[in-house]
Design a protein around this motif. Structure first.
Motif, short mmCIF file in Angstrom:
data_model
loop_
_atom_site.label_atom_id
_atom_site.label_comp_id
_atom_site.label_asym_id
_atom_site.label_seq_id
_atom_site.Cartn_x
_atom_site.Cartn_y
_atom_site.Cartn_z
N VAL A 196 0.83 -1.20 0.00
CA VAL A 196 0.00 0.00 0.00
C VAL A 196 0.87 1.25 0.00
CG1 VAL A 196 -1.80 1.30 1.20
CG2 VAL A 196 -1.82 -1.20 1.28
N SER A 197 0.58 2.15 -0.94
CA SER A 197 1.26 3.44 -0.98
C SER A 197 0.28 4.50 -1.47
CB SER A 197 2.50 3.39 -1.89
OG SER A 197 2.12 3.11 -3.23
N PHE A 198 0.56 5.75 -1.13
CA PHE A 198 -0.31 6.86 -1.49
C PHE A 198 0.48 7.93 -2.21
CE2 PHE A 198 -2.35 5.11 2.33
CZ PHE A 198 -3.65 4.92 1.88
N LYS A 199 -0.13 8.48 -3.27
CA LYS A 199 0.43 9.68 -3.86
C LYS A 199 -0.06 10.86 -3.04
CE LYS A 199 0.89 12.43 -8.06
NZ LYS A 199 0.54 12.60 -9.49
N VAL A 200 0.85 11.76 -2.72
CA VAL A 200 0.53 12.90 -1.87
C VAL A 200 0.93 14.18 -2.58
CG1 VAL A 200 0.94 14.01 0.35
CG2 VAL A 200 0.92 11.52 0.20
N LEU A 201 0.02 15.14 -2.59
CA LEU A 201 0.32 16.47 -3.12
C LEU A 201 0.53 17.42 -1.94
CD1 LEU A 201 -2.35 16.75 -5.96
CD2 LEU A 201 0.00 15.92 -6.11
N PHE A 202 1.41 18.39 -2.11
CA PHE A 202 1.62 19.33 -1.01
C PHE A 202 1.68 20.76 -1.51
CE2 PHE A 202 5.89 17.89 -2.28
CZ PHE A 202 6.62 19.07 -2.35
N GLN A 203 1.33 21.65 -0.62
CA GLN A 203 1.37 23.08 -0.89
C GLN A 203 2.13 23.76 0.24
OE1 GLN A 203 -2.22 25.77 -0.41
NE2 GLN A 203 -2.08 25.82 -2.64
N CYS A 204 3.00 24.70 -0.08
CA CYS A 204 3.83 25.37 0.90
C CYS A 204 3.48 26.85 0.96
CB CYS A 204 5.31 25.22 0.54
SG CYS A 204 5.83 23.52 0.24
N LYS A 205 3.18 27.33 2.16
CA LYS A 205 2.82 28.74 2.33
C LYS A 205 3.77 29.38 3.34
CE LYS A 205 -1.98 28.52 0.86
NZ LYS A 205 -1.67 29.32 -0.35
N ALA A 224 -8.04 21.35 -6.23
CA ALA A 224 -6.93 21.14 -7.15
C ALA A 224 -6.37 19.72 -7.07
CB ALA A 224 -5.82 22.14 -6.88
N MET A 225 -6.50 19.08 -5.91
CA MET A 225 -5.92 17.74 -5.75
C MET A 225 -6.88 16.62 -6.11
SD MET A 225 -6.01 17.12 -1.60
CE MET A 225 -6.23 15.34 -1.68
N ILE A 226 -8.18 16.90 -6.17
CA ILE A 226 -9.16 15.85 -6.46
C ILE A 226 -8.86 15.22 -7.83
CG2 ILE A 226 -11.58 15.40 -7.01
CD1 ILE A 226 -12.35 17.40 -4.87
N GLY A 227 -8.77 13.90 -7.85
CA GLY A 227 -8.49 13.17 -9.07
C GLY A 227 -7.02 13.05 -9.39
N ARG A 228 -6.18 13.72 -8.58
CA ARG A 228 -4.74 13.70 -8.85
C ARG A 228 -3.95 12.96 -7.77
NH1 ARG A 228 -3.39 19.96 -9.89
NH2 ARG A 228 -1.29 19.10 -10.25
#
Length: 292
Positions: A196-205, A224-228
């Protein structure tokens, strides 16, 4: 509070004990903050108020309350991790009058310690502009690290967050950035186990102190992350509004993990990224008080 000379944080003594009892006699600081807010129906404008340092005023006050409860022997003295009631604390219910008596007792003890030069420095919580806080809310290392992170360029902050994620176990971490990124600054993969692994998106502020990430910004990032990707993380050098926290955990929508300045410092300390460890010993006045 107009002046901290009124020691407004004293009003949280009883609620801290009550919150810990509700949590089964122990809890993480964030759990305690949330439980107090829920128990007392604290409005968002109070939860979102910040100090000059950018730290939450509410959390800062609760941490000061916890510190006095530690000195009084009602809460365990562990500086990090979990806050735990002592046996005496489990049986103690404080009125505001009783809380103020505890406060005045320890103010006198610390004043005597300073007078007798038994300690080099005791942080005075009676100063309204005092941004320092006990325990997890603020430390010298935390302030220095945050100042450094806030001084980085936007792209530099994205890159150091990439390194932090790599050191924290993420793989294939890349910074994408750009003006057309749809709010996504980078992506990586978190492997839970070989299956099991997950793709993770991140945003830096990279925000200045006191500039909270809003609910709308969390919602835009999620869209923005939905579906990606299956997971999203927002990392900031500031904090999140109460509404933003609610949005991140909204039922029926992909959860967005929020990393505020406090958690960010903890992550850097955990992997010792860009930090040099040092040991500092402070006098435990509560320990010696019983020998007076």
């Amino acid at each position: 509070m107009a002046k901290k000379s009124n020691a407004e944080f004293v009003k949280w003594f009883g609620p801290v004990l009550d919150a810990l009892r509700d949590l089964g006699d122990s809890g993480r600081p964030r759990e305690v903050y949330s439980r107090i807010a829920k128990n007392l129906a604290i409005p968002d404008e109070v939860l979102d108020e910040t100090l000059k340092s950018g730290a939450s005023r509410f959390q800062n006050q609760v941490a000061w309350a916890r510190q006095y409860l530690v000195w009084e022997g009602l809460v365990d003295s562990s500086k990090r991790g979990t806050w735990t009631l002592t046996e005496q604390g489990r049986a103690t219910h404080l009125t505001e009058i009783e809380a103020r008596q505890i406060f005045l007792k320890w103010v006198a003890i610390h004043a005597e310690a300073r007078k007798g030069q038994q300690v080099q420095e005791v942080v005075d919580p009676l100063q309204e502009d005092e941004d320092a806080a006990p325990g997890q809310v603020a430390t010298d290392e935390a302030v220095d690290l945050l100042s450094t992170l806030r001084s980085l360029s936007p792209s530099g902050f994205e890159k150091v967050c990439r390194e932090l994620l790599r050191e924290s176990g993420f793989e294939k971490v890349e910074v994408t950035g750009g003006t057309a990124d749809g709010g996504i600054d980078g992506h990586g993969v978190l492997e839970i186990n070989p299956f099991v692994s997950f793709k993770v998106l991140f945003q830096c502020k990279r925000y200045a102190k006191g500039n909270l990430v809003s609910r709308a910004q969390v919602g835009d990032f999620r869209n923005a992350m939905i579906g990606r990707a299956e997971k999203g993380i927002i990392i900031t050098t500031s904090g999140f509004s109460a509404a933003a926290v609610q949005e991140a955990n909204r039922e029926g929508a992909p959860q967005v993990e929020l990393v505020d300045s406090e958690k960010l410092v903890e992550m850097f300390e955990r992997v010792e990224l860009g930090l040099k460890k040092r040991t500092v010993f402070d006098v435990d006045l509560a320990y010696f008080e019983k020998y007076r």
